[in-house]
Design a protein around this motif. Structure first.
Motif, short mmCIF file in Angstrom:
data_model
loop_
_atom_site.label_atom_id
_atom_site.label_comp_id
_atom_site.label_asym_id
_atom_site.label_seq_id
_atom_site.Cartn_x
_atom_site.Cartn_y
_atom_site.Cartn_z
N ALA A 1 36.93 47.55 48.30
CA ALA A 1 36.31 46.54 47.45
C ALA A 1 37.51 46.53 45.81
O ALA A 1 37.98 45.54 45.42
N VAL A 2 38.21 47.77 45.75
CA VAL A 2 39.26 47.96 44.74
C VAL A 2 40.23 46.87 45.12
O VAL A 2 40.91 45.99 44.35
N GLY A 3 40.95 47.15 46.44
CA GLY A 3 41.86 46.29 46.89
C GLY A 3 41.49 44.76 46.95
O GLY A 3 42.40 44.22 46.56
N GLN A 4 40.63 44.42 47.04
CA GLN A 4 39.99 43.07 46.86
C GLN A 4 40.01 42.31 45.50
O GLN A 4 40.65 41.22 45.31
N ARG A 5 39.65 43.32 44.52
CA ARG A 5 39.80 43.07 43.26
C ARG A 5 41.24 43.04 42.73
O ARG A 5 41.61 42.11 41.67
N ILE A 6 42.17 43.92 43.04
CA ILE A 6 43.58 43.96 42.71
C ILE A 6 44.05 42.49 43.41
O ILE A 6 45.09 41.88 42.72
N ILE A 7 43.84 42.25 44.38
CA ILE A 7 44.36 40.97 45.02
C ILE A 7 44.22 39.75 44.21
O ILE A 7 44.86 38.93 43.91
N ARG A 8 42.62 39.73 43.72
CA ARG A 8 42.12 38.71 43.05
C ARG A 8 42.96 38.56 41.62
O ARG A 8 43.37 37.67 41.11
N LYS B 1 45.92 39.62 41.01
CA LYS B 1 47.32 39.08 41.11
C LYS B 1 47.22 37.48 41.24
O LYS B 1 48.21 36.84 40.60
N GLU B 2 46.24 36.91 42.18
CA GLU B 2 46.31 35.64 42.46
C GLU B 2 45.81 34.86 40.75
O GLU B 2 46.51 33.98 40.53
N LEU B 3 45.01 35.45 39.79
CA LEU B 3 44.80 35.17 38.64
C LEU B 3 46.07 35.17 37.69
O LEU B 3 46.21 34.51 36.60
N GLY B 4 47.12 35.87 38.19
CA GLY B 4 48.34 36.03 37.17
C GLY B 4 48.06 37.03 36.23
O GLY B 4 48.83 37.34 35.34
N MET C 1 36.84 38.27 34.37
CA MET C 1 37.24 39.57 34.59
C MET C 1 36.17 40.57 33.81
O MET C 1 35.69 40.26 32.77
N ASP C 2 35.58 41.27 34.60
CA ASP C 2 34.64 42.05 34.10
C ASP C 2 35.02 43.73 33.85
O ASP C 2 36.35 43.91 33.74
#
Length: 131
Positions: free
Chosen positions: A33-40, A42-45, A1-2
């Protein structure tokens, strides 16, 4: 997480209704790009769910000290109380920490029920200091 992920989380915690595009404008990314980061996230918990914070007239932090080992019975009882917002099984001096928003009558009923299995201490919020 950056640092961008941290900034996204900060913005979502302040207002979970912000669109990806609105967040992107604030941190100089595209909405996609924000949406992709949010999905990631979520996937990371890291993002568990989206919620709202309600302003209750009453709020308690309740520490529960078990008298026996009927943990599952107590947990079922805690889950049955609608006014229990969260509870955690913890290590340390207490067995459970409960966050609730009972009125005085509801708190009495809660205490009567919990007393079957545990001792308790109740801390009642008298003022919210977070801006």
């Amino acid at each position: 997480m950056d640092w961008l992920d941290q900034k996204i989380l900060t913005l979502l915690k302040k207002d979970s209704k912000l669109s990806h595009k609105e967040i992107g404008k604030k941190i100089h990314l595209t909405g996609q790009a924000v949406g992709q980061r949010i999905i990631r996230l979520k996937e990371l918990g890291i993002i568990k769910n989206y919620t709202i914070n309600l302003n209750y007239n009453e709020k308690q932090f309740i520490r529960i000290f078990m008298n026996n080992n009927q943990f599952s019975t107590l947990e079922k009882a805690l889950n049955a109380f609608e006014k229990v917002d969260e509870f955690y099984k913890v290590s340390g001096q207490v067995c459970y920490l409960v966050v609730a928003h009972f009125d005085s009558r509801g708190l009495s009923e809660f205490i009567e029920k919990v007393s079957k299995w545990a001792r308790y201490s109740v801390e009642t919020v008298i003022g919210d200091r977070k801006a």
